[in-house]
Design a protein around this motif. Structure first.
Motif, mmCIF file in Angstrom:
data_model
loop_
_atom_site.group_PDB
_atom_site.id
_atom_site.type_symbol
_atom_site.label_atom_id
_atom_site.label_comp_id
_atom_site.label_asym_id
_atom_site.label_seq_id
_atom_site.Cartn_x
_atom_site.Cartn_y
_atom_site.Cartn_z
ATOM 1 N N ARG A 197 0.858 -1.192 0.000
ATOM 2 C CA ARG A 197 0.000 0.000 0.000
ATOM 3 C C ARG A 197 0.890 1.237 0.000
ATOM 4 N NH1 ARG A 197 -5.476 -0.729 1.603
ATOM 5 N NH2 ARG A 197 -5.651 1.363 0.783
ATOM 6 N N PRO A 198 1.509 1.560 -1.145
ATOM 7 C CA PRO A 198 2.424 2.704 -1.202
ATOM 8 C C PRO A 198 1.784 3.973 -0.638
ATOM 9 C CG PRO A 198 2.440 1.495 -3.270
ATOM 10 C CD PRO A 198 1.321 0.930 -2.444
ATOM 11 N N GLY A 199 2.583 4.692 0.128
ATOM 12 C CA GLY A 199 2.115 5.936 0.711
ATOM 13 C C GLY A 199 1.328 5.767 2.007
ATOM 14 N N LYS A 200 1.092 4.542 2.427
ATOM 15 C CA LYS A 200 0.354 4.268 3.671
ATOM 16 C C LYS A 200 1.337 3.793 4.734
ATOM 17 C CE LYS A 200 -3.686 4.854 1.716
ATOM 18 N NZ LYS A 200 -4.512 5.972 2.001
ATOM 19 N N PRO A 201 1.053 4.058 6.018
ATOM 20 C CA PRO A 201 1.987 3.621 7.058
ATOM 21 C C PRO A 201 2.144 2.103 7.144
ATOM 22 C CG PRO A 201 0.070 4.742 8.023
ATOM 23 C CD PRO A 201 -0.052 4.831 6.540
ATOM 24 N N ILE A 202 1.186 1.359 6.638
ATOM 25 C CA ILE A 202 1.260 -0.105 6.710
ATOM 26 C C ILE A 202 2.062 -0.712 5.560
ATOM 27 C CG2 ILE A 202 -0.856 -0.346 8.043
ATOM 28 C CD1 ILE A 202 -2.295 -1.081 5.390
ATOM 29 N N ASN A 203 2.439 0.083 4.573
ATOM 30 C CA ASN A 203 3.167 -0.423 3.411
ATOM 31 C C ASN A 203 4.452 -1.120 3.849
ATOM 32 O OD1 ASN A 203 3.545 -0.715 0.536
ATOM 33 N ND2 ASN A 203 5.215 0.748 0.733
ATOM 34 N N GLY A 204 4.661 -2.328 3.356
ATOM 35 C CA GLY A 204 5.870 -3.077 3.645
ATOM 36 C C GLY A 204 5.818 -3.920 4.908
ATOM 37 N N MET A 205 4.733 -3.799 5.687
ATOM 38 C CA MET A 205 4.621 -4.604 6.911
ATOM 39 C C MET A 205 4.286 -6.050 6.558
ATOM 40 S SD MET A 205 2.393 -2.327 9.548
ATOM 41 C CE MET A 205 2.942 -0.732 10.136
ATOM 42 N N THR A 206 4.872 -6.993 7.317
ATOM 43 C CA THR A 206 4.436 -8.378 7.176
ATOM 44 C C THR A 206 3.054 -8.489 7.820
ATOM 45 O OG1 THR A 206 5.329 -9.106 9.297
ATOM 46 C CG2 THR A 206 6.816 -9.223 7.374
ATOM 47 N N THR A 207 2.409 -9.612 7.651
ATOM 48 C CA THR A 207 1.096 -9.805 8.259
ATOM 49 C C THR A 207 1.174 -9.706 9.776
ATOM 50 O OG1 THR A 207 0.515 -11.234 6.396
ATOM 51 C CG2 THR A 207 -0.921 -11.327 8.330
ATOM 52 N N ILE A 208 2.226 -10.243 10.362
ATOM 53 C CA ILE A 208 2.399 -10.170 11.818
ATOM 54 C C ILE A 208 2.614 -8.718 12.254
ATOM 55 C CG2 ILE A 208 3.865 -10.862 13.763
ATOM 56 C CD1 ILE A 208 4.338 -13.516 12.197
ATOM 57 N N ASP A 209 3.470 -7.993 11.523
ATOM 58 C CA ASP A 209 3.689 -6.575 11.840
ATOM 59 C C ASP A 209 2.377 -5.789 11.740
ATOM 60 O OD1 ASP A 209 6.413 -7.121 12.083
ATOM 61 O OD2 ASP A 209 6.865 -6.450 10.028
ATOM 62 N N PHE A 210 1.612 -6.095 10.702
ATOM 63 C CA PHE A 210 0.329 -5.429 10.478
ATOM 64 C C PHE A 210 -0.625 -5.709 11.645
ATOM 65 C CE2 PHE A 210 -3.839 -5.604 7.984
ATOM 66 C CZ PHE A 210 -4.038 -4.229 8.013
ATOM 67 N N ALA A 211 -0.685 -6.970 12.076
ATOM 68 C CA ALA A 211 -1.559 -7.338 13.202
ATOM 69 C C ALA A 211 -1.108 -6.636 14.488
ATOM 70 C CB ALA A 211 -1.569 -8.851 13.392
ATOM 71 N N GLU A 212 0.195 -6.565 14.717
ATOM 72 C CA GLU A 212 0.707 -5.875 15.902
ATOM 73 C C GLU A 212 0.415 -4.373 15.835
ATOM 74 O OE1 GLU A 212 4.789 -7.205 15.778
ATOM 75 O OE2 GLU A 212 4.395 -8.725 17.331
ATOM 76 N N TYR A 213 0.539 -3.813 14.646
ATOM 77 C CA TYR A 213 0.224 -2.395 14.425
ATOM 78 C C TYR A 213 -1.236 -2.112 14.780
ATOM 79 C CZ TYR A 213 -0.838 1.807 11.627
ATOM 80 O OH TYR A 213 -1.272 3.027 11.201
ATOM 81 N N LEU A 214 -2.129 -2.983 14.316
ATOM 82 C CA LEU A 214 -3.559 -2.814 14.621
ATOM 83 C C LEU A 214 -3.831 -3.036 16.107
ATOM 84 C CD1 LEU A 214 -5.100 -4.686 11.550
ATOM 85 C CD2 LEU A 214 -5.093 -2.213 11.957
ATOM 86 N N ASP A 215 -3.197 -4.053 16.685
ATOM 87 C CA ASP A 215 -3.414 -4.382 18.094
ATOM 88 C C ASP A 215 -2.936 -3.256 19.023
ATOM 89 O OD1 ASP A 215 -4.267 -6.248 20.138
ATOM 90 O OD2 ASP A 215 -2.141 -6.565 20.574
#
Length: 195
Positions: free
Chosen positions: A158-176
Motif C-alpha cells: 500500500r504505497p504511501g500508507k503507514p502499513i506499506n511493507g509490513m508483514t502480516t504479523i507486523d500489520f496485526a501488531e500495528y492494529l493491536d
C-alpha cells in the motif's frame, strides 16, 4: 396424441395443461443457464451459497455442488477484478452471510487450487482477515487461511500508507497497538504459525 405419448399431464385451472416433459425441459434449461452463468462468474456461486438462499434465483444447494464439482477456475476474478477467494474472505462476517458456509467455500476453493495469497487492494486474504478481525474478534477465518497455507510473512503493498511493507504479523501488531482494538490472540496465532 402427444399427451398420451408423454404420459403424465398436469391440469391447472381453466383447462391449461402442461406435460411433465415441458416442465422438465424448463427446469433443465433454467439449471443450465445458472450453471453457465456461475461458470462465467464463479463469484455468483459463492454469493448464492454463503448468503443462506437469499441470493436471487440460485439455490444454495446448486451453488454448493457447482463450487465442489464444476471445472471452473478457482483463481478467477469477479466482475470488479477481485479474486473470488479474496471476495469470499471479504464476505465473511457480513450481515446475512453464513460464517460456516463462508469457511466451507474457502476450504473448497483452497482444495481446488485457489491462490490463498491473492491480493486485492494491496492486501492478501490473510491480511484482510486480520483487518476484519478487528471488528468481530473472530479468529476462525485467520485459522482457516493459515491451515490452507496462507503466508504470514508476505508484506502489505500500500504505497504511501503507514502499513506499506509490513508483514502480516507486523500489520496485526500495528492494529493491536491501537487503543480501541484488541486482537492479541490473532497476533499470537500468526506468530505460532510463523515459527
Amino acid at each position: 396424441p402427444l399427451n398420451q405419448t408423454l404420459g403424465f399431464v398436469m391440469t391447472f385451472g381453466h383447462g391449461v395443461k402442461i406435460t411433465a416433459f415441458v416442465i422438465t425441459a424448463l427446469v433443465v434449461a433454467w439449471m443450465s443457464t445458472l450453471a453457465v452463468a456461475m461458470y462465467r462468474d464463479p463469484e455468483m456461486a459463492v454469493l448464492a451459497f454463503t448468503t443462506n438462499d437469499t441470493y436471487p434465483r440460485i439455490p444454495a444447494s446448486l451453488a454448493s455442488k457447482f463450487l465442489r464439482y464444476a471445472p471452473y477456475n478457482p483463481n478467477a476474478t469477479s466482475i470488479l477484478g477481485q479474486p473470488i477467494f479474496s471476495a469470499a474472505c471479504a464476505g465473511y462476517g457480513l450481515l446475512g452471510v453464513s460464517k460456516q458456509r463462508s469457511l466451507e467455500v474457502l476450504s473448497t476453493l483452497g482444495a481446488k487450487g485457489a491462490n490463498v495469497d491473492a491480493r486485492h487492494h494491496g492486501l492478501t486474504s490473510l491480511q484482510a482477515a486480520v483487518l476484519s478481525s478487528t471488528f468481530d474478534n473472530d479468529p476462525d477465518l485467520v485459522s482457516l487461511l493459515l491451515s490452507l497455507g496462507a503466508d504470514p510473512s508476505l508484506r502489505v503493498v500500500r504505497p504511501g500508507k503507514p502499513i506499506n511493507g509490513m508483514t502480516t504479523i507486523d500489520f496485526a501488531e500495528y492494529l493491536d497497538a491501537k487503543p480501541t482494538i484488541d486482537i492479541e490472540h490473532i497476533v499470537a496465532l500468526l506468530k505460532a504459525h510463523d515459527t
